[in-house]
Structures are given as structure tokens and as C-alpha cells.
Design an enzyme around this catalytic site. Structure first.
Site, PDB file in Angstrom:
ATOM      1  N   ASP A 258      -8.824  19.972  39.864  1.00 28.84           N
ATOM      2  CA  ASP A 258     -10.321  20.335  39.621  1.00 28.84           C
ATOM      3  C   ASP A 258     -10.412  21.756  39.773  1.00 28.84           C
ATOM      4  OD1 ASP A 258      -9.894  20.766  42.560  1.00 28.84           O
ATOM      5  OD2 ASP A 258     -11.596  19.516  43.367  1.00 28.84           O
TER       6      ASP A 258
ATOM      7  N   LYS B  75      -8.567  13.480  35.082  1.00 25.46           N
ATOM      8  CA  LYS B  75      -8.652  13.850  36.494  1.00 25.46           C
ATOM      9  C   LYS B  75      -9.282  12.684  37.258  1.00 25.46           C
ATOM     10  CE  LYS B  75     -12.291  15.671  38.364  1.00 25.46           C
ATOM     11  NZ  LYS B  75     -13.370  16.848  38.958  1.00 25.46           N
TER      12      LYS B  75
END
Length: 211
Positions: free
Chosen positions: A138, A120
Site C-alpha cells: 500500500d 493488493k
């Protein structure tokens, strides 16, 4: 959800916010990398309060190494998990100096090899610092994608794969910012604000709220 509906959703989000970006404060790829590393399980507001004091003092890998672990901790102690984040930051800075000439590499494998940097974080840096059409999933993006039925998946990796597949090229660079902001301010976790949502009529969430 069909292709036409997705296209209309993306078009509205773009019209509403043509030039989206992260809410983390940064002025270089390195500052962004450190801010994102610090932001795990913390708010952007909280990270900004810390980095607004840290970066004027140390905003390069060598400067943070010169600061040292304990001094670094004093700048970021208001952020959750600051002890482990400080250690990862120091290790990351050392690797950037030793392996990359003090620069943030524009390379996924090299980024993911840095301590505290996962997929991420790498996606955010590649997208926001270097303009890659990556999508960092997220909790906000995961929720919005599944709740609206825009791109459903049982975990963040599956949602990322689905988004990369269904989002047209022209929207790919900006889509993760739109979805994060939508999840942060409108399609919130406990009770989505459906009445003020610009894509409410296109969303396939069945339990819509009246306010």
C-alpha cells in the site's frame, strides 16, 4: 542496502512486534475481505466504525444480499466512495454465493475476479486470513520501502517483487504488517519520526529529522 542490514531491520521489527496483524476488525475471511474492500482511500479506524455496526447484523455473503443495496449503504455511508463500494460489495457477495458456496476462495485468480478486489486486496486476504507469504504493498509500504532503501521500485508492483525477492522466508508472512505499521506511526509521509525510530541507524534515508 545489503542483506545484513535488511536482516537486522526485520529482526528488530519482529522483536518489537512478534505477532503483528491488521488493524481492521474481523473474525472471518469474509469479514476481512469486506473490510479491506471498504478500506480503499479510507482509514482503518473509519472502516472499523462502520463494520462494527454492519457485521453484527450481516457478516455472510447471503446476509448482506438479504440486507440489500440501500440498507448496506446506510451502514457504510461514512466511508469515502461508499456508493461504488456498496455496489461492489453486493456484486462480490452474489459471486461468492453463486460460484464459491458462500465462502471466500483461497485462490488469487478467484479473489481478483471479484468486483472491487485488486491484487493488493487479494494479497491481504491470502496473507491475513490464510497465512500465505504474500506482501500487499500500500502507500505506507511503498513509502517505507523506497525511503529507507529497503526495497526500491517506481510502482507498487515493482516494490512487491523486490520485497518478495529480498525478504527471507521466515519474515514473509508478517513483513507487510510491520512495514504498514512503521509507515503509519513512525515513518510518516510528511515528516518521519526518525528520533524515535528503532531502525534509524540502519535506514538509508538521507534527510533524517531530529524529532
Amino acid at each position: 542496502m545489503n542483506k545484513e542490514k535488511r536482516l537486522e531491520i526485520l529482526t528488530r521489527l519482529r522483536d518489537n512486534n512478534p505477532h503483528p496483524t491488521t488493524e481492521l476488525n474481523f473474525s472471518s475471511p469474509f469479514e476481512l475481505l469486506i473490510a479491506v474492500l471498504l478500506s480503499a482511500q479510507a482509514t482503518d479506524v473509519g472502516v472499523n466504525k462502520a463494520t462494527d455496526k454492519l457485521f453484527p447484523v450481516a457478516n455472510t455473503p447471503q446476509a448482506i444480499l438479504d440486507l440489500g443495496l440501500e440498507k448496506l449503504k446506510s451502514y457504510i455511508k461514512t466511508i469515502g466512495l461508499f456508493n461504488s463500494k456498496a455496489e461492489n460489495t453486493i456484486k462480490t457477495c452474489q459471486m461468492l454465493v453463486d460460484l464459491h458456496g458462500g465462502e471466500v476462495p483461497e485462490n488469487r485468480e478467484a479473489l481478483e475476479a471479484l468486483p472491487g478486489v485488486g491484487r493488493k486486496t487479494a494479497n491481504v486476504v491470502l496473507n491475513t486470513a490464510f497465512g500465505w507469504p504474500t506482501i500487499a504493498v500500500d502507500t505506507h509500504i511503498f513509502r517505507v520501502s523506497n525511503r529507507t532503501k529497503f526495497a526500491m521500485g517506481k510502482n507498487v508492483d515493482l516494490v512487491e517483487q523486490k520485497l518478495l525477492k529480498v525478504v527471507p522466508k521466515e519474515f514473509k508472512v508478517d513483513v507487510h504488517h510491520w512495514l504498514i505499521l512503521h509507515g503509519r506511526y513512525t515513518c510518516v509521509a510528511r515528516k518521519p519520526k526518525c528520533a524515535s525510530c528503532i531502525i534509524e541507524d540502519l535506514c538509508e534515508f538521507k534527510e533524517k529529522t531530529s524529532d
